[in-house]
Design a protein around this motif. Sequence first.
Motif, short mmCIF file in Angstrom:
data_model
loop_
_atom_site.label_atom_id
_atom_site.label_comp_id
_atom_site.label_asym_id
_atom_site.label_seq_id
_atom_site.Cartn_x
_atom_site.Cartn_y
_atom_site.Cartn_z
N LYS A 315 0.82 -1.22 0.00
CA LYS A 315 0.00 0.00 0.00
C LYS A 315 0.85 1.26 0.00
CE LYS A 315 -4.26 -1.61 2.09
NZ LYS A 315 -3.85 -2.95 2.56
N ARG A 328 -2.60 9.79 -14.43
CA ARG A 328 -3.07 8.77 -15.38
C ARG A 328 -4.58 8.86 -15.55
NH1 ARG A 328 -0.38 3.56 -12.81
NH2 ARG A 328 -1.68 2.45 -14.35
N LYS B 315 -11.65 7.76 4.01
CA LYS B 315 -10.36 7.80 3.30
C LYS B 315 -9.55 6.53 3.54
CE LYS B 315 -9.50 12.71 2.86
NZ LYS B 315 -10.58 13.25 3.73
N ILE B 316 -9.54 6.07 4.80
CA ILE B 316 -8.70 4.87 5.00
C ILE B 316 -9.38 3.64 4.42
CG2 ILE B 316 -7.27 5.76 6.87
CD1 ILE B 316 -8.85 4.16 8.84
N ARG B 318 -10.87 3.74 1.54
CA ARG B 318 -10.38 3.84 0.15
C ARG B 318 -8.92 3.41 0.08
NH1 ARG B 318 -14.83 4.22 -3.11
NH2 ARG B 318 -16.06 6.06 -2.57
N PHE B 319 -8.14 3.90 1.03
CA PHE B 319 -6.71 3.59 1.01
C PHE B 319 -6.49 2.08 1.04
CE2 PHE B 319 -2.69 2.91 3.38
CZ PHE B 319 -1.82 3.47 2.47
N ARG B 320 -7.33 1.40 1.77
CA ARG B 320 -7.20 -0.06 1.84
C ARG B 320 -7.36 -0.70 0.46
NH1 ARG B 320 -10.00 -0.23 6.98
NH2 ARG B 320 -8.42 -0.54 8.58
N ARG B 321 -8.08 0.00 -0.44
CA ARG B 321 -8.29 -0.55 -1.78
C ARG B 321 -7.43 0.14 -2.83
NH1 ARG B 321 -13.88 0.28 -3.06
NH2 ARG B 321 -14.12 1.60 -1.22
N ILE B 322 -6.35 0.78 -2.40
CA ILE B 322 -5.56 1.56 -3.35
C ILE B 322 -4.93 0.66 -4.41
CG2 ILE B 322 -3.42 1.57 -1.97
CD1 ILE B 322 -3.06 4.54 -2.87
N GLU B 323 -4.58 -0.57 -4.03
CA GLU B 323 -4.01 -1.48 -5.04
C GLU B 323 -5.02 -1.78 -6.14
OE1 GLU B 323 -1.89 -4.49 -2.19
OE2 GLU B 323 -1.25 -4.72 -4.28
N SER B 324 -6.25 -2.01 -5.73
CA SER B 324 -7.26 -2.34 -6.73
C SER B 324 -7.49 -1.15 -7.66
CB SER B 324 -8.58 -2.73 -6.05
OG SER B 324 -9.17 -1.59 -5.45
N LEU B 325 -7.34 0.05 -7.13
CA LEU B 325 -7.54 1.23 -7.97
C LEU B 325 -6.45 1.31 -9.04
CD1 LEU B 325 -9.43 3.67 -8.32
CD2 LEU B 325 -7.77 5.00 -7.00
N PHE B 326 -5.22 1.03 -8.64
CA PHE B 326 -4.14 1.01 -9.63
C PHE B 326 -4.45 -0.01 -10.73
CE2 PHE B 326 -1.66 3.54 -6.74
CZ PHE B 326 -0.70 4.16 -7.54
N LYS B 327 -4.96 -1.16 -10.31
CA LYS B 327 -5.27 -2.19 -11.31
C LYS B 327 -6.39 -1.74 -12.25
CE LYS B 327 -3.56 -6.06 -8.60
NZ LYS B 327 -3.92 -6.84 -7.41
N ARG B 328 -7.40 -1.11 -11.65
CA ARG B 328 -8.52 -0.66 -12.48
C ARG B 328 -8.06 0.38 -13.51
NH1 ARG B 328 -12.68 0.98 -7.88
NH2 ARG B 328 -13.88 1.83 -9.63
N VAL B 329 -7.18 1.30 -13.07
CA VAL B 329 -6.68 2.31 -14.00
C VAL B 329 -5.82 1.63 -15.08
CG1 VAL B 329 -5.18 4.32 -14.22
CG2 VAL B 329 -6.85 4.19 -12.35
N GLY B 330 -5.04 0.64 -14.67
CA GLY B 330 -4.24 -0.09 -15.65
C GLY B 330 -5.12 -0.73 -16.72
N PHE C 326 -11.54 7.64 -6.80
CA PHE C 326 -12.33 6.41 -6.97
C PHE C 326 -13.57 6.68 -7.83
CE2 PHE C 326 -9.71 4.48 -3.74
CZ PHE C 326 -9.83 3.11 -3.96
#
Lengths: 337, 337, 337
Positions: A315, A328, B315-316, B318-330, C326
């Motif tokens: 994280k 991005r 916010k936290i 969301r922060f817990r899912r920050i990895e998934s957000l990177f993947k979604r943007v990818g 998000f």
Amino acid sequence: MAIRLGELATRFGCDLKGDPDIVIDSVASLGNAGAGQLSFLSNSKLRPQLASTNAAAVIVRSEDVDAASTAVLISDDPYASYARMAAVVHPPRALRAGVHASAVVAQSASVADSAEVSANAVIDDDVVIGEHAFIGPGCYVGPGCHIGADCRLVANVTLARAVTLGDRSIIHPGAVIGADGFGNAMTPEGWIKVPQLGGVQIGSDVEIGASTTVDCGALGDTVIEDGVRIDNLCMIAHNVRVGAHTAMAAMTGIAGSAVIGKRCMFAGQSGSVGHISICDDVVVSGQGMISKSITEPGVYASHFPAEPAGDWNRKIARFRRIESLFKRVGRLEKGDK
Amino acid sequence: MAIRLGELATRFGCDLKGDPDIVIDSVASLGNAGAGQLSFLSNSKLRPQLASTNAAAVIVRSEDVDAASTAVLISDDPYASYARMAAVVHPPRALRAGVHASAVVAQSASVADSAEVSANAVIDDDVVIGEHAFIGPGCYVGPGCHIGADCRLVANVTLARAVTLGDRSIIHPGAVIGADGFGNAMTPEGWIKVPQLGGVQIGSDVEIGASTTVDCGALGDTVIEDGVRIDNLCMIAHNVRVGAHTAMAAMTGIAGSAVIGKRCMFAGQSGSVGHISICDDVVVSGQGMISKSITEPGVYASHFPAEPAGDWNRKIARFRRIESLFKRVGRLEKGDK
Amino acid sequence: MAIRLGELATRFGCDLKGDPDIVIDSVASLGNAGAGQLSFLSNSKLRPQLASTNAAAVIVRSEDVDAASTAVLISDDPYASYARMAAVVHPPRALRAGVHASAVVAQSASVADSAEVSANAVIDDDVVIGEHAFIGPGCYVGPGCHIGADCRLVANVTLARAVTLGDRSIIHPGAVIGADGFGNAMTPEGWIKVPQLGGVQIGSDVEIGASTTVDCGALGDTVIEDGVRIDNLCMIAHNVRVGAHTAMAAMTGIAGSAVIGKRCMFAGQSGSVGHISICDDVVVSGQGMISKSITEPGVYASHFPAEPAGDWNRKIARFRRIESLFKRVGRLEKGDK
């Protein structure tokens, strides 16, 4: 101290269901209590224990009376009633009025006849110690301090100078009140000390925890109002004001000249920057850091709960790239990729 | 101590505009000052008070002279000038040279005739206490400590062993210098203690706050260089070196063998891991955590300011899912959804 | 204490390569050691120093024997062997059995003949002090405390009341054990104190750091099991249990009724909320905050390493808008922009 259940009921205004002649000689938790012991139910999770406890009597809310198998004292607030009754059943040892032979008391100090000054305590110039105050072993009470009636400095407490305590306040071991604030002026030759000339005013019914420090004011006093509760290892810097009945859990730090409202609660390891105001009825969660004034009551937070280090490290690696993610997404929104 | 304004001007090299025979007997803030009191203006927000203050005289920069309605002392750095003058106007009480009857001094210790050893202090074997040093009530100075001239151990200070203090250093109540570092070796039978055999070297003009701890070195010494300022409840672990004129606000913790540069500043509740180096002129913000060596001067931070708990908790989450957000943007960037 | 190398080898079960008649009189690091000094290699980065050290002998692993130019003691764990041997070469000063004339001991207290009670210590009612225990200068041992054999209270330690220490435990200066827990009940008139009636049970071979506080239990005891190591300025709240051989670095705070497993390690400035359980073999990284029970061994973290403030401030500005990000990604996924 042994006391009849009927007397407790009368003294603290509780209805009693059971034998008033039951004698209570100590208090205990529901699970551990036995003959002669008083217990209480305030946490509803423990309600099933009401049926099985071996306590002599239990303090309960009216709605829990029927669940109890013992004598009951009925209270709207069993925990507060328990606190008051436990203080009667388990009183502190009686004072031994007078000054111990090994204590050192300045000629200019005034110690009430009913006060106890313990072994190896030192009372410095112009100190006034009130009626029934207890100055524990090894305490140092510095020049110009005034200790109100019924105060307790438990042991090895330091009041450096110019500290005023109201009545019934308790200072736990290792606490240091009235030491110099952290005032330094930078010069080409390095820091020079800014004399710290104010004192500390502490109200009545205050409790200050072990090894907590409350510094004296630079000019004017640091102020702790009535009924404040400060836990261990907290730091109250110079010229802070802490409003009445505010509570601070261990390791809370308040920087200089901050003004904290009444009935606030700071959880452990929280802090506040200096030169700000926090209004009444603010709650700060654990490790929370107040960085600017707060004008609305409520709960404030800034902590991250721990998680397995592998998850956490991924994280924060992502967090390090949060700016790039915004860019991005911006590009995607513009139709670029 | 009463002093003529003209004498203050001469002694501290300030130009004087006003009557040199005005007598100053104390200092106060602009808002509270009255007859006989000296004040100062260093914070420009308080400039409007220059016209209304009842101070006898005010220390100001040259550009503020015309705004003042009182006698003025002109200084390039009014705060530093104030600090120096306040120390003259409000001197600490004069030493009472000698050893109090209740103090205990080892035969092998050497105490300068001009030093004061207060009530119930204990001075252990082979201690040397310099000229005009003050050892306050209840202090313990352990074996082999050397205290320089004009040092002040305020009260209930502990120097465990092998601590050397330069001249004019001040140790506030409850501070513990030279206790064993946290050295433990794990074995199949549990931790065993690693003897902590080094000492602590503290320079001149150092100030160490109430209830702060500075551990002795494991092998070799822990070192606090000249002019360092450490606030209350800080922790300096074994074999740390703190560079000259560095300042640490309350509750700062420095882990073992860290080397901190000169003129650094640590804000409250900040910390550093051990076995790293921090160069000169580094500033660490509140609750900041230094996790690796720093080679560039500047300000370093890692705190989150508190906000209303509802906002924060979202916010936290969301922060817990920050990895998934990177993947979604990818995926979006690849044209997938 | 001077000792032959051969005797160290025999006593600690190490193979010796070199002259058994070499006399060791002190220990030092590889870089600083000279004639008569014993050193060790445990950090492989220092291996090149083995060839150049001037030590009289070095403790090494068998694979490092050939790299050494000195006599060697061979150990599977050179650091642990060093710790054991250093304790023999540098023993604490011998006890001076008896009670110092300036100490104050209650008539009801029992002090073993072989124990040393130092200057200005105070021993209160019903205390029991075991064989070869050391009660340092200025310590206060409160009513009902039991101190096991070979314990050391270094100096200015406070055991408030009802503290039990096992054998060979060490309490460093300024530590406060057994002060009241932070128990308060809110009422319409403000906080009232909840009497803190439990004690503190501390096992054998425990070490508690300078200015650390361990509060007494509210009902029932606070418990520190055998072999625990707690560094300086830590807080252990009421009714906490700390499992055997757990280690806590400086400024760790554990809130009330938390149950910590065995062999856990808390890094500096970490903490745990109360009323939770942490299983055995958990490691918490620096400034980490445990907010709920942990049932799986491993490393847990929640800290952010400091970075240059400009970079950091941009990141937290982004973090403040993480919710909007998000939402923006959600819209992109739906094909909206």
